[in-house]
Design a protein around this motif. Structure first.
Motif, mmCIF file in Angstrom:
data_model
loop_
_atom_site.group_PDB
_atom_site.id
_atom_site.type_symbol
_atom_site.label_atom_id
_atom_site.label_comp_id
_atom_site.label_asym_id
_atom_site.label_seq_id
_atom_site.Cartn_x
_atom_site.Cartn_y
_atom_site.Cartn_z
ATOM 1 N N ILE A 1 1.212 -63.552 14.765
ATOM 2 C CA ILE A 1 1.686 -63.958 16.095
ATOM 3 C C ILE A 1 1.888 -62.732 16.986
ATOM 4 O O ILE A 1 1.444 -62.703 18.141
ATOM 5 N N ASN A 2 2.554 -61.718 16.465
ATOM 6 C CA ASN A 2 2.812 -60.520 17.269
ATOM 7 C C ASN A 2 1.517 -59.831 17.686
ATOM 8 O O ASN A 2 1.359 -59.450 18.857
ATOM 9 N N PHE A 3 0.599 -59.648 16.757
ATOM 10 C CA PHE A 3 -0.643 -58.970 17.106
ATOM 11 C C PHE A 3 -1.514 -59.827 18.018
ATOM 12 O O PHE A 3 -2.187 -59.300 18.910
ATOM 13 N N GLY A 4 -1.475 -61.141 17.824
ATOM 14 C CA GLY A 4 -2.231 -62.020 18.701
ATOM 15 C C GLY A 4 -1.741 -61.966 20.135
ATOM 16 O O GLY A 4 -2.532 -62.077 21.082
ATOM 17 N N ALA A 5 -0.435 -61.772 20.313
ATOM 18 C CA ALA A 5 0.136 -61.731 21.652
ATOM 19 C C ALA A 5 -0.347 -60.526 22.457
ATOM 20 O O ALA A 5 -0.359 -60.557 23.692
ATOM 21 N N LEU A 6 -0.760 -59.475 21.768
ATOM 22 C CA LEU A 6 -1.195 -58.262 22.459
ATOM 23 C C LEU A 6 -2.435 -58.490 23.313
ATOM 24 O O LEU A 6 -2.681 -57.773 24.285
ATOM 25 N N ALA A 7 -3.235 -59.501 22.949
ATOM 26 C CA ALA A 7 -4.489 -59.743 23.660
ATOM 27 C C ALA A 7 -4.271 -60.286 25.074
ATOM 28 O O ALA A 7 -5.192 -60.257 25.896
ATOM 29 N N GLY A 8 -3.073 -60.759 25.356
ATOM 30 C CA GLY A 8 -2.842 -61.407 26.644
ATOM 31 C C GLY A 8 -2.428 -60.483 27.771
ATOM 32 O O GLY A 8 -2.189 -60.960 28.885
ATOM 33 N N PHE A 9 -2.348 -59.196 27.532
ATOM 34 C CA PHE A 9 -1.845 -58.286 28.548
ATOM 35 C C PHE A 9 -2.996 -57.648 29.334
ATOM 36 O O PHE A 9 -3.965 -57.153 28.750
ATOM 37 N N PRO A 10 -2.907 -57.627 30.668
ATOM 38 C CA PRO A 10 -3.944 -56.964 31.467
ATOM 39 C C PRO A 10 -3.825 -55.445 31.345
ATOM 40 O O PRO A 10 -2.782 -54.922 30.958
ATOM 41 N N THR A 11 -4.893 -54.745 31.655
ATOM 42 C CA THR A 11 -4.881 -53.276 31.636
ATOM 43 C C THR A 11 -5.025 -52.741 33.057
ATOM 44 O O THR A 11 -5.670 -53.365 33.913
ATOM 45 N N GLU A 12 -4.432 -51.586 33.283
ATOM 46 C CA GLU A 12 -4.531 -50.922 34.585
ATOM 47 C C GLU A 12 -5.296 -49.608 34.479
ATOM 48 O O GLU A 12 -6.060 -49.251 35.378
ATOM 49 N N ASN A 13 -5.093 -48.905 33.369
ATOM 50 C CA ASN A 13 -5.659 -47.563 33.239
ATOM 51 C C ASN A 13 -6.811 -47.469 32.250
ATOM 52 O O ASN A 13 -7.532 -46.469 32.227
ATOM 53 N N PHE A 14 -6.975 -48.492 31.428
ATOM 54 C CA PHE A 14 -7.986 -48.422 30.375
ATOM 55 C C PHE A 14 -9.380 -48.168 30.932
ATOM 56 O O PHE A 14 -9.822 -48.807 31.882
ATOM 57 N N ARG A 15 -10.050 -47.217 30.294
ATOM 58 C CA ARG A 15 -11.463 -46.966 30.571
ATOM 59 C C ARG A 15 -12.114 -46.598 29.254
ATOM 60 O O ARG A 15 -11.618 -45.727 28.535
ATOM 61 N N PRO A 16 -13.185 -47.271 28.863
ATOM 62 C CA PRO A 16 -13.816 -46.973 27.574
ATOM 63 C C PRO A 16 -14.468 -45.603 27.572
ATOM 64 O O PRO A 16 -14.727 -44.999 28.623
ATOM 65 N N ILE A 17 -14.742 -45.110 26.370
ATOM 66 C CA ILE A 17 -15.352 -43.804 26.215
ATOM 67 C C ILE A 17 -16.731 -43.772 26.858
ATOM 68 O O ILE A 17 -17.545 -44.683 26.667
ATOM 69 N N GLU A 18 -16.973 -42.727 27.607
ATOM 70 C CA GLU A 18 -18.320 -42.406 28.070
ATOM 71 C C GLU A 18 -18.801 -41.280 27.154
ATOM 72 O O GLU A 18 -18.484 -40.119 27.345
ATOM 73 N N PRO A 19 -19.535 -41.638 26.090
ATOM 74 C CA PRO A 19 -19.781 -40.680 25.008
ATOM 75 C C PRO A 19 -20.684 -39.518 25.400
ATOM 76 O O PRO A 19 -21.539 -39.636 26.277
ATOM 77 N N ARG A 20 -20.421 -38.390 24.705
ATOM 78 C CA ARG A 20 -21.238 -37.202 24.832
ATOM 79 C C ARG A 20 -21.763 -36.848 23.442
ATOM 80 O O ARG A 20 -21.097 -37.126 22.437
ATOM 81 N N PRO A 21 -22.927 -36.201 23.360
ATOM 82 C CA PRO A 21 -23.473 -35.853 22.032
ATOM 83 C C PRO A 21 -22.564 -34.947 21.215
ATOM 84 O O PRO A 21 -22.642 -34.956 19.984
ATOM 85 N N THR A 22 -21.698 -34.185 21.875
ATOM 86 C CA THR A 22 -20.810 -33.262 21.155
ATOM 87 C C THR A 22 -19.515 -33.921 20.696
ATOM 88 O O THR A 22 -18.725 -33.290 19.980
#
Length: 304
Positions: free
Chosen positions: A17-38
């Motif tokens: 229940i606790n971990f499932g609840a985490l999915a309901g929160f919006p994000t403001e700062n999240f940005r996925p990795i823009e990967p580099r070869p290094t």
């Protein structure tokens, strides 16, 4: 207002229940990795040496860049951000890091990570991970004594936020053991052969290493040193997010570093039989190894 239970769980069902609840929160700062070869992904499975390798990697690159180590952080995962939990902690994964190359933490298999980077993986005996994972969760994610170690198997199999089960992870990285983009070792070998592991990691990541830097990193990756600074390795970012979002107290003991290692003998026989059964079904046919000890001999030989 916190979602979920607003407190630590008292059963496996309440953990869900606790971990499932985490999915309901919006994000403001999240940005996925823009990967580099290094980029370097430290992508061990849960409780298999992730924090140890994060510390080793960060101190290696800081010693090369500045001539000294760095402990000016509140959470090692702020230095090498945790890709799997970035949505939960609302983190921008492309924030500048203190030194090059960039490093990231993950518990994922190869197939769900950005391709074309470098990957560092330590493998650990499944029974040891089971005991360590239980010790880590008890008193933080669930109330002490509320979930018995015998009941913990489904939580162990889940592997944590964004992760995968132990066997999927092991098979994914075992298949890449000879790939030049992958450094694979066992956790026990990496701890018992610390100087050799530091040298392997520095060469793999193209980080210069001299004798003084080696001595520095040796000192800063010892169990004694890391235990003295255990508040740097206590998942502070994750703890803060869980307190704010689901009401799990952030002041409970979530440190990754224990004074003593986890004893595989503490795994109950019934749980051990489950662990062995999945190994026999999934791992042995692919690797030819009847157990982790046999597989570890092959992986340890890669270290020379």
């Amino acid at each position: 207002m916190a979602a979920g239970l607003g407190r630590r769980a008292r059963s496996v069902e309440e953990m869900v229940i606790n971990f499932g609840a985490l999915a309901g929160f919006p994000t403001e700062n999240f940005r996925p990795i823009e990967p580099r070869p290094t980029d370097v992904f430290i992508t061990t499975w849960a409780k298999s040496g992730t924090t140890y390798i994060q510390q080793m990697f960060h101190q290696l690159r800081m010693a090369a860049a500045t001539g000294t180590g760095d402990m000016a952080f509140d959470d090692i995962s702020r230095m090498t951000p945790w890709e799997d939990s970035a949505v939960i902690t609302d983190s921008d994964m492309n924030q500048p890091q203190k030194a090059e190359p960039r490093g990231f933490k993950s518990h994922r298999e190869y197939e769900r990570l950005p391709a074309g980077c470098r990957y560092v993986v330590t493998l650990r005996d499944p029974r040891e991970t089971y005991v360590s994972f239980f010790r880590f969760m008890e008193g933080w994610m669930f109330e002490p004594g509320s979930i018995g170690i015998e009941e913990f198997f489904p939580l162990w199999m889940a592997g944590g936020p964004g992760g995968c089960d132990y066997y999927t992870h092991l098979l994914s990285w075992y298949a890449r053991r000879h790939e030049p983009d992958t450094l694979l070792a066992t956790y026990r070998w990496a701890v018992s052969n610390r100087a050799a592991m530091i040298r392997r990691l520095s060469a793999f990541c193209d980080i210069p290493l001299d004798n003084s830097s080696l001595a520095l990193v040796m000192d800063m990756t010892s169990r004694e040193y890391m235990y003295r600074h255990k508040d740097k390795f206590d998942d502070a970012m994750m703890a803060g997010a869980l307190e704010a979002k689901v009401g799990i107290p952030a002041d409970s003991d979530s440190t990754k570093v224990q004074a003593k290692g986890s004893d595989a003998k503490l795994v109950p026989p019934a749980v051990g039989a489950q662990i062995d059964a999945v190994w026999a079904e999934r791992v042995a046919p692919v690797t030819g190894h009847k157990d982790f000890a046999s597989l570890a001999e092959e992986i340890d030989a890669l270290g020379g």
